[in-house]
Design a protein around this motif. Structure first.
Motif, PDB file in Angstrom:
ATOM      1  N   LEU A 197       1.816   1.563  -4.254  1.00  0.00           N
ATOM      2  CA  LEU A 197       1.684   1.717  -2.813  1.00  0.00           C
ATOM      3  C   LEU A 197       0.364   2.427  -2.553  1.00  0.00           C
ATOM      4  O   LEU A 197       0.140   3.529  -3.063  1.00  0.00           O
ATOM      5  CB  LEU A 197       2.849   2.545  -2.249  1.00  0.00           C
ATOM      6  CG  LEU A 197       2.761   2.934  -0.768  1.00  0.00           C
ATOM      7  CD1 LEU A 197       2.847   1.706   0.130  1.00  0.00           C
ATOM      8  CD2 LEU A 197       3.861   3.937  -0.407  1.00  0.00           C
ATOM      9  N   THR A 198      -0.522   1.806  -1.772  1.00  0.00           N
ATOM     10  CA  THR A 198      -1.856   2.364  -1.561  1.00  0.00           C
ATOM     11  C   THR A 198      -2.157   2.512  -0.077  1.00  0.00           C
ATOM     12  O   THR A 198      -1.584   1.820   0.772  1.00  0.00           O
ATOM     13  CB  THR A 198      -2.942   1.478  -2.200  1.00  0.00           C
ATOM     14  OG1 THR A 198      -2.981   0.220  -1.514  1.00  0.00           O
ATOM     15  CG2 THR A 198      -2.662   1.247  -3.674  1.00  0.00           C
ATOM     16  N   SER A 199      -3.099   3.408   0.205  1.00  0.00           N
ATOM     17  CA  SER A 199      -3.600   3.590   1.558  1.00  0.00           C
ATOM     18  C   SER A 199      -5.096   3.815   1.474  1.00  0.00           C
ATOM     19  O   SER A 199      -5.542   4.843   0.942  1.00  0.00           O
ATOM     20  CB  SER A 199      -2.936   4.791   2.236  1.00  0.00           C
ATOM     21  OG  SER A 199      -3.500   5.005   3.520  1.00  0.00           O
ATOM     22  N   GLY A 200      -5.872   2.842   1.943  1.00  0.00           N
ATOM     23  CA  GLY A 200      -7.332   2.952   1.901  1.00  0.00           C
ATOM     24  C   GLY A 200      -7.873   3.132   0.503  1.00  0.00           C
ATOM     25  O   GLY A 200      -8.839   3.858   0.294  1.00  0.00           O
ATOM     26  N   GLY A 201      -7.236   2.516  -0.491  1.00  0.00           N
ATOM     27  CA  GLY A 201      -7.683   2.609  -1.870  1.00  0.00           C
ATOM     28  C   GLY A 201      -7.077   3.753  -2.641  1.00  0.00           C
ATOM     29  O   GLY A 201      -7.261   3.849  -3.856  1.00  0.00           O
TER      30      GLY A 201
END
Length: 937
Positions: free
Chosen positions: A210-214
Motif C-alpha cells: 500500500l503506497t502513497s506518493g511513492g
C-alpha cells in the motif's frame, strides 16, 4: 461544534483499548461510559472467521481476518466522559451482533479492531455515524488498514486471494493519494479525504504494498486461494465525511478467480439515487449516514456486493454575537453589520419577524444587511438563518425608534361599529379543575345609553355584562360605565360602576412609548347598596407584536399595559393587544381577586367588523382533491370502538368517503359516508356539514386532523393528500411515530417510536409505551418486514394481511397504519424526520387534535397552539364536554425535531422535516393520550 479526530487521537484510543485487553477476554462484555441523556445506540454485525460458510458469508458482511480471536469496539464523541468499549467473540462461522447502548446523541467515532490470540491488532476499521435519541444506528464496518498517509495500523496484513482488503484514510488533510501497485486498485485516481475508502480484492498470490506518493505504508501478503471461483466487488470512495452538500467520487471494480473479467456496475447511494457507471460522482444533500452499495455482475450473471459508509455531517448553527449599529429610525433604511460565526452563503437575516434586505455573507464571521424602513418602533431580536434551516439569534439586538409620538389613531384600533361582534375564549390560565374551565363569550355593539350627560356605546355580552365607552380620533377611548356579574356565595350579583371623571384609556392619536395617567372615583351599586372606591394608575403603550389567536395570526398589534391601584388595596394589571381594523385580539388580567393564580385570559375566536370576518371563509374548492383518511373512534366509556381507512374525495367543496372498517367483533366491512359540504377557514380549520360535532384542521400541504367532539362518542381521524404516483424508495427514511390502541377489554395504550423504514423491506422501531394497565414508559423495540404497492400507495407489514392497512401520503412524508380486521383497535401515524430544526423554525401557529384517557373516560380535544421562537407554548383547547381551557408552557427542541415541553417529561412530540406537522404521545400513569399537529394555513 463538531470535532474531527485525527490519527494521533485514533491511535491513542487504540492504545488505550489494547491495554485493557488480556488473552482470553471476550464474550460480549464491555464497559459503558458515564453519559447524560439523551442517548441512542449503535449495532454491529460480523461473521466470525472459520466454518464452512463463513468465507462466502463474509463477502456480504463486515470482513474479518481468518486468525481473529476477538473483536473490540470503542466509541468516542464530544459528550462522553470516557470512551465506551465492547469486546466480543464467537464460534467459527457465527454471525455475531452487538449493540452499544447509552451513547450520547451526536456525531460519534467508532474504532473496530480484530485481535489475534496474543491480543495483537491484526485489522482495524474506522467509521463516523450520527447517534439519534432512542434510535439504533447501524454501523457497517469492513476491517482492514487505517492510515493517515504516514502512520498506518497494522503495517502488515495477510489475506487469501479472493479476499478483500479495506483501507480507510483517517487524516483530516485531503489529497492523500493511495494505490496498490500490481493491481488496478483503485481503478481511477482517488485523492483521499477524511474517511475515504480504498477497497481491493486480490486475484493472485504474492506480496503487495500500500503506497502513497511513492511511500510504502503497509506490506500485504496474499496467499493462494483455496476457492478460485470467487467473484468480488470493490467500492472505493475519495471521502466518507464532510459537510452538506457533499460530493463524493466513487470507484468501482470487479475481481474474479475464473471469469471473463467483463463486469457491469450498479450503485445504490441510499438516498433514492442510483448509477450504472463504473466510477460515478454523487452529491449527498441531506445530513445523515448513507450505506452506499455497489453490485458487480460478471458476464456469466454472477453477482457480488460491496459497501462504503458516507457520513454527511450536521453543520453547527450560526452564532450571532453583535450588531452594529444597534439602533435605527423607522422612517429610513438602516445598514447594519452582523458579527458572529458559522455564517453560510445564502443565509437570511430577520429583524424580529421582518426579513432584512440586501443580505451579503462577507465571510463565515460577518454579514452586511439592510433594515427596511417602516418597521414599528420596538426592540427586536436579530436572527441569522442558514440555508439548512439552522439559525442563531441575538436577543434584543436592534432598536427601531419612531419619528413622532402620534403613530396610531384610536378609532382604527378601538372601533365599535353597529353590527360588529367579537367572540372570545375566556378562561383562567393553567387551571386543571374542570369546574374552573372557561367558556365562549360574545361581545357586540348593543346600542347606546347616556351616562352623566354623555351618549356612549354599550359594548359587551348582555345587559348584565358590558362597558359603556366612546372611541374617536379626537378624544380617544373613554370609559364611562361598567356593568358586570360576579358569583358570590353561589349567588349571581350584578354590579354597576360609574366613573367620575370618565377614564381616558388612550388619546385620539398615540404612539409607542406613550404613558397616560388615569384616576377616577367609582360609584358602585350592588344589590341596591351604593358604595364608592377610587383608583389611580397608568396606561403604557409598550410594543408592537404579532399575536396568534384561534381566529388567526394578527400582525403588528399594539400592546398596552394598564395598571390600576384600587383604594381597597388591590392592584390589577391588564395587558391588551389590539389589531388594526379588528379591535382587541388578546387580553390578560392579573392581580384581581377573581383572576386565578396565573391570571385570566381572553383570546379572539372570531370577529365580524365592518363587514369583514376573522377567520375568513376560503374558496369552496380550496380543499378539492383525494385524501387518505385513517380513523380511530370509541364510545366515551370505551365500551365500543372502531377504526378503518378510507379514500376521501372532495370535489366542489363536497366530500364523499369510501373504505374498509371494523370494530371489536367484526372486520373488513366496506363502508361509505357523505361528510357533506366542506368549509375551510383562513386559520386552517374546517367543518363538514354532515359531521356536526367534528372539528378539522388542515395544512397547506393537504395533511390534516379531524376530531369527533361528541359527548357520547369521540374519534381521531388523520388525513393525507394522496400522491399522483409512488416509487419504492418514497417511504424509506426515518420517522417519528405514535400508536394509539383501544382494547376490547377497555385497556388503552400509547406509544412513541423512532421508526426506520429501510430500502430492503424492513421496518425497525424503538420507543416507549404506556398503558392503562399500569405499565408506564416501557421500552419497546421491533423489526418487521413490509411490502409497498407503488400503484395504490398502500403498504402492509408481513403477517398483518386482512388485519391492517397502511397508506402513504404524497412524497411519503406521512404514513398511516390502521386496524381493519376484528379485535383491538389501533391507529399509527408517522411523520418523516428532519434535521437542523430549532425553536425559531419550529415556531408558529399549530392546530392539534388529541384523544386521551383520564379516569377511565375517553376525551377528545381540539387545540389552537402558538409555539413562539423564544421557547413558549400558548394553548387554547376545547374539550368534547364543551369547556375551554387556556394554558401556557415552555419548550425546547433538538435539531432532529424532538420537542421537550418544560413541565411535562412524559410528553413526547416529534416534528417532521418541513416543520408543518408533528406527532404527540402523552405517557403519564394517569393520562394516556395521542395527538397530531399541523401548521395553520
Amino acid at each position: 461544534m463538531k470535532r474531527n479526530y485525527g490519527l494521533a487521537t485514533v491511535l491513542t484510543i487504540v492504545a488505550a483499548l489494547v491495554l485493557t485487553l488480556m488473552p482470553g477476554c471476550g464474550g460480549g462484555g464491555g464497559s459503558t461510559a458515564a453519559v447524560h441523556a439523551p442517548t441512542g445506540s449503535a449495532t454491529f454485525s460480523f461473521v466470525m472467521p472459520g466454518g464452512s460458510s463463513a468465507r462466502a458469508a463474509g463477502r456480504d458482511g463486515a470482513k474479518i481476518p481468518d486468525d481473529t480471536y476477538m473483536l473490540s469496539i470503542m466509541a468516542v464523541n464530544d459528550d462522553m466522559e470516557e470512551p465506551i468499549e465492547e469486546h466480543i467473540s464467537g464460534a467459527p462461522g457465527e454471525t455475531v451482533t452487538v449493540t452499544m447502548v447509552d451513547i450520547p446523541v451526536g456525531e460519534t467515532f467508532f474504532m473496530i479492531n480484530a485481535h489475534d490470540s496474543a491480543s495483537q491488532i491484526i485489522a482495524t476499521a474506522f467509521e463516523i455515524v450520527t447517534i439519534y435519541e432512542g434510535q439504533i444506528s447501524t454501523v457497517y464496518a469492513e476491517l482492514g488498514i487505517v492510515t493517515d498517509g504516514a502512520i498506518t495500523m497494522p503495517q502488515t496484513f495477510t489475506l487469501e486471494a479472493g479476499e478483500t482488503l479495506n483501507v480507510k484514510n483517517i487524516s483530516e488533510v485531503t489529497n492523500v493519494p493511495m494505490t496498490i501497485p500490481g493491481t488496478t486498485c483503485p481503478p481511477t485516481g482517488l485523492n483521499m479525504g477524511l474517511n475515504g475508502q480504498l477497497s481491493c480484492t486480490f486475484s493472485t498470490a504474492g506480496t503487495y504494498y500500500l503506497t502513497s506518493g511513492g511511500t510504502t505504508l503497509a506490506t500485504i501478503t496474499v496467499t493462494a486461494a483455496t476457492d478460485s471461483s470467487f467473484v468480488a466487488a470493490n467500492a472505493s470512495a475519495d471521502k466518507g465525511y464532510g459537510d452538506p452538500p457533499l460530493t463524493v467520487q466513487f470507484a468501482g471494480r470487479g475481481a474474479c478467480g475464473s471469469c471473463s473479467g467483463s463486469y457491469t456496475y450498479a450503485w445504490d447511494f441510499d438516498d433514492g439515487s442510483a448509477s450504472a457507471s463504473q466510477n460515478p460522482s454523487h452529491q449527498f444533500s441531506g445530513v445523515g449516514d448513507y450505506v452506499v452499495m455497489l453490485t458487480v455482475t460478471d458476464s456469466n450473471g454472477n453477482t457480488a456486493t460491496d459497501r462504503v459508509m458516507i457520513h454527511v455531517a450536521e453543520l453547527p448553527p450560526p452564532e450571532v454575537t453583535s450588531v452594529s449599529p444597534a439602533t435605527g429610525a423607522n422612517d429610513a433604511d438602516t445598514s447594519i453589520t452582523i458579527t458572529g460565526d458559522e455564517f453560510h452563503s445564502g443565509a437570511d437575516v430577520f429583524i424580529g419577524s421582518t426579513q432584512a434586505m440586501n443580505v451579503t455573507v462577507v465571510s463565515g464571521n460577518s454579514i452586511t444587511a439592510t433594515v427596511p424602513a417602516g418597521i414599528a418602533a420596538n426592540v427586536y431580536d436579530i436572527t441569522v438563518e442558514n440555508p439548512d434551516g439552522q439559525s442563531g439569534t441575538l436577543a434584543a439586538a436592534f432598536t427601531v425608534t419612531g419619528t413622532s409620538a402620534g403613530t396610531f389613531n384610536a378609532a382604527d384600533y378601538f372601533g365599535m361599529g353597529s353590527g360588529d361582534s367579537w367572540s372570545y375564549i375566556s378562561s383562567d390560565v393553567n387551571v386543571s379543575a374542570t369546574s374552573s374551565y372557561g367558556e365562549m363569550i360574545v361581545q357586540e355593539n348593543m346600542g347606546t345609553e347616556t351616562v352623566n350627560g354623555v351618549e356612549c356605546i354599550m359594548y359587551g355580552e348582555n345587559s348584565a355584562d358590558y362597558s359603556c365607552m366612546t372611541s374617536d380620533n379626537t378624544n380617544g377611548v373613554v370609559m364611562y360605565k361598567m356593568v358586570k356579574t360576579d358569583t358570590q356565595n353561589g349567588v349571581s350579583v350584578v354590579s354597576t360602576e360609574v366613573f367620575d371623571p370618565p377614564v381616558t384609556i388612550v388619546n385620539g392619536t398615540f404612539g409607542l412609548g406613550d404613558s397616560l395617567a388615569i384616576a377616577s372615583t367609582v360609584s358602585i351599586v350592588e344589590n341596591g347598596v351604593t358604595s364608592t372606591k377610587s383608583f389611580t394608575g397608568t396606561v403604557n403603550v409598550v410594543a408592537v407584536e404579532d399575536v396568534v389567536t384561534p381566529a388567526g395570526v394578527f400582525n403588528d398589534c399594539v400592546k398596552m399595559v394598564m395598571v390600576r391601584n384600587n383604594s381597597d388595596g388591590e392592584t390589577e394589571t391588564e395587558t391588551m393587544w389590539f389589531a388594526l381594523g379588528v379591535g382587541m385580539v388578546k387580553d390578560i388580567t392579573e392581580g384581581c381577586s377573581d383572576c386565578g393564580t396565573d391570571g385570566h385570559a381572553m383570546l379572539l375566536y372570531a370577529a365580524n367588523v365592518a363587514g369583514n370576518s376573522w377567520p375568513a371563509t376560503l374558496s369552496s374548492s380550496a380543499m378539492d382533491g383525494q385524501y387518505w383518511l385513517a380513523d380511530l373512534g370509541s364510545a366515551v366509556n370505551l365500551s365500543s370502538a372502531w377504526s378503518g381507512y378510507y379514500t376521501l374525495t372532495i370535489s366542489g367543496g363536497v366530500g364523499t368517503m369510501a373504505g374498509v372498517e371494523g370494530d371489536f367483533s367484526t372486520g373488513n366491512t366496506s363502508a361509505t359516508y357523505a361528510p357533506g359540504t366542506i368549509s375551510l377557514l383562513s386559520n386552517g380549520t374546517f367543518t363538514a356539514s354532515a359531521m356536526s360535532t367534528a372539528m378539522g384542521a388542515v395544512s397547506s400541504s393537504g395533511v390534516g386532523v379531524i376530531m369527533d367532539m361528541g359527548t357520547s362518542e369521540t374519534g381521531l381521524k388523520i388525513m393525507a393528500r394522496k400522491g399522483a404516483s409512488y416509487t419504492s424508495s418514497m417511504i424509506e427514511g426515518n420517522y417519528y411515530a405514535v400508536t394509539y390502541t383501544i382494547g376490547s377489554n377497555g385497556e388503552v395504550s400509547t406509544e412513541f417510536s423512532d421508526v426506520v423504514v429501510s430500502n430492503n423491506g424492513t421496518l425497525t422501531s424503538t420507543g416507549y409505551m404506556t398503558s392503562s394497565n399500569g405499565a408506564v414508559l416501557q421500552a419497546t423495540s421491533n423489526t418487521e418486514s413490509y411490502t409497498f404497492d407503488t400503484v395504490s400507495g398502500t403498504f402492509i407489514i408481513t403477517g398483518d394481511e386482512q388485519q391492517y392497512m397502511g397508506m402513504a401520503g404524497e412524497n411519503g412524508d406521512i404514513l398511516l397504519y390502521v386496524t381493519i380486521g376484528a379485535g383491538d383497535r389501533e391507529l399509527t401515524y408517522m411523520v418523516k424526520k428532519g434535521s437542523g430544526i430549532v425553536a425559531n423554525t419550529a415556531a408558529g401557529a399549530h392546530l392539534m387534535g388529541e384523544l386521551s384517557v383520564e379516569n377511565g373516560a375517553l376525551t377528545a380535544e381540539f387545540t389552537f397552539m402558538d409555539m413562539t421562537a423564544d421557547g413558549n407554548i400558548n394553548m387554547v383547547t376545547k374539550e368534547n364536554n364543551g369547556t375551554w381551557d387556556i394554558e401556557t408552557d415552555t419548550y425546547t427542541v433538538d435539531s432532529a425535531g424532538r420537542v421537550y415541553p418544560g413541565g411535562d417529561p412524559d410528553i413526547f412530540i416529534g416534528i417532521n422535516r418541513e416543520q408543518n406537522r408533528a406527532v404527540l404521545s402523552e405517557q403519564s400513569a394517569s393520562f394516556i393520550g395521542a395527538g397530531f399537529l399541523v401548521r395553520g394555513q
